[in-house]
Design a protein around this motif. Structure first.
Motif, PDB file in Angstrom:
ATOM      1  N   SER A 131       6.356   0.607  -2.299  1.00 56.07           N
ATOM      2  CA  SER A 131       7.484   0.983  -1.391  1.00 56.07           C
ATOM      3  C   SER A 131       8.093   1.735  -1.851  1.00 56.07           C
ATOM      4  O   SER A 131       7.841   1.275  -3.390  1.00 56.07           O
ATOM      5  CB  SER A 131       7.840  -0.185   0.178  1.00 56.07           C
ATOM      6  N   THR A 154       0.165   1.864   7.916  1.00 56.47           N
ATOM      7  CA  THR A 154       2.077   2.169   8.516  1.00 56.47           C
ATOM      8  C   THR A 154       2.644   3.374   7.346  1.00 56.47           C
ATOM      9  O   THR A 154       2.623   2.254   6.685  1.00 56.47           O
ATOM     10  CB  THR A 154       2.654   1.162   9.510  1.00 56.47           C
ATOM     11  N   ARG A 156       6.846   4.308   6.676  1.00 53.50           N
ATOM     12  CA  ARG A 156       7.552   4.899   7.283  1.00 53.50           C
ATOM     13  C   ARG A 156       8.638   5.263   6.067  1.00 53.50           C
ATOM     14  O   ARG A 156       8.269   5.134   5.045  1.00 53.50           O
ATOM     15  CB  ARG A 156       8.386   2.746   7.218  1.00 53.50           C
ATOM     16  N   TRP A 157       9.293   6.059   6.168  1.00 51.83           N
ATOM     17  CA  TRP A 157      10.458   6.949   5.337  1.00 51.83           C
ATOM     18  C   TRP A 157      11.696   6.915   5.917  1.00 51.83           C
ATOM     19  O   TRP A 157      11.281   7.562   7.355  1.00 51.83           O
ATOM     20  CB  TRP A 157       9.714   7.721   5.032  1.00 51.83           C
ATOM     21  N   ASN A 158      12.415   7.061   5.925  1.00 55.21           N
ATOM     22  CA  ASN A 158      13.880   7.761   5.472  1.00 55.21           C
ATOM     23  C   ASN A 158      14.423   8.633   4.735  1.00 55.21           C
ATOM     24  O   ASN A 158      14.428   8.048   3.202  1.00 55.21           O
ATOM     25  CB  ASN A 158      14.906   6.013   5.610  1.00 55.21           C
TER      26      ASN A 158
END
Length: 177
Positions: A131, A154, A156-158
């Protein structure tokens, strides 16, 4: 990669790797005589760009040469493994190591933000998390993670765009999807 770089970049990297590496690190014999952590990291960055897995071997050699506080001298004596030139805790070397880690997780190309392009398969084993948090990019601040478990990986990103910045394309490296 830039078309101008294409014809000479790979042969240059081969020459450097074949002729100027010792104990897994760049050996500079002219001025900073010794094993050079920051030049090793810079070669690793080019290899990542070329999608060459040897970049990870250089990162491993850099990690092995680090002090317990994850710093390096400006040059390392190949016999004693101690500092032999320059700063004892060389900030440039530490910054280049961080740059390589960042490039493994995120990279910017033209109008595209690419995630996890350099992540090795070992980082995708069940129980592993890779991360990055609030990392500044040309497009805004990115927080992203890859979490591996028995079911798979999995992502995930923002991306929080900078004020006034249009949304740009964000791409997950397909070799890991």
């Amino acid at each position: 990669l830039n078309e101008v770089c294409q014809p000479w970049l790979r042969p240059t990297m081969e020459y450097l790797l074949d002729s100027h590496f010792h104990q897994g690190l760049f050996f500079q014999s002219v001025f900073h005589t010794g094993l050079n952590p920051y030049l090793t990291a810079q070669v690793a960055r080019v290899l990542i760009k070329l999608e060459d897995p040897r970049a990870l071997k250089l990162m491993s050699a850099l990690s092995d040469a680090a002090s317990p506080t994850v710093t390096w001298p400006e040059a390392i004596n190949p016999r004693t493994q101690g500092g032999c030139m320059g700063d004892g805790d060389h900030g440039w070397a530490a910054a280049e190591f961080c740059n390589v880690l960042r490039q493994i997780v995120i990279s910017e190309q033209s109008s595209e933000l690419i995630l996890f392009a350099g992540v090795p398969s070992e980082w995708l084993q069940s129980g592993c998390v890779t991360s990055i948090h609030s990392a500044p990019t040309f497009f805004g601040r990115i927080t992203a993670s890859l979490e591996a478990d028995a079911r798979g990986v999995t992502a995930r990103w923002n991306l929080e765009p900078w004020i006034g910045e249009d949304r740009k394309s964000t791409r997950l490296n397909s070799s890991h999807a």
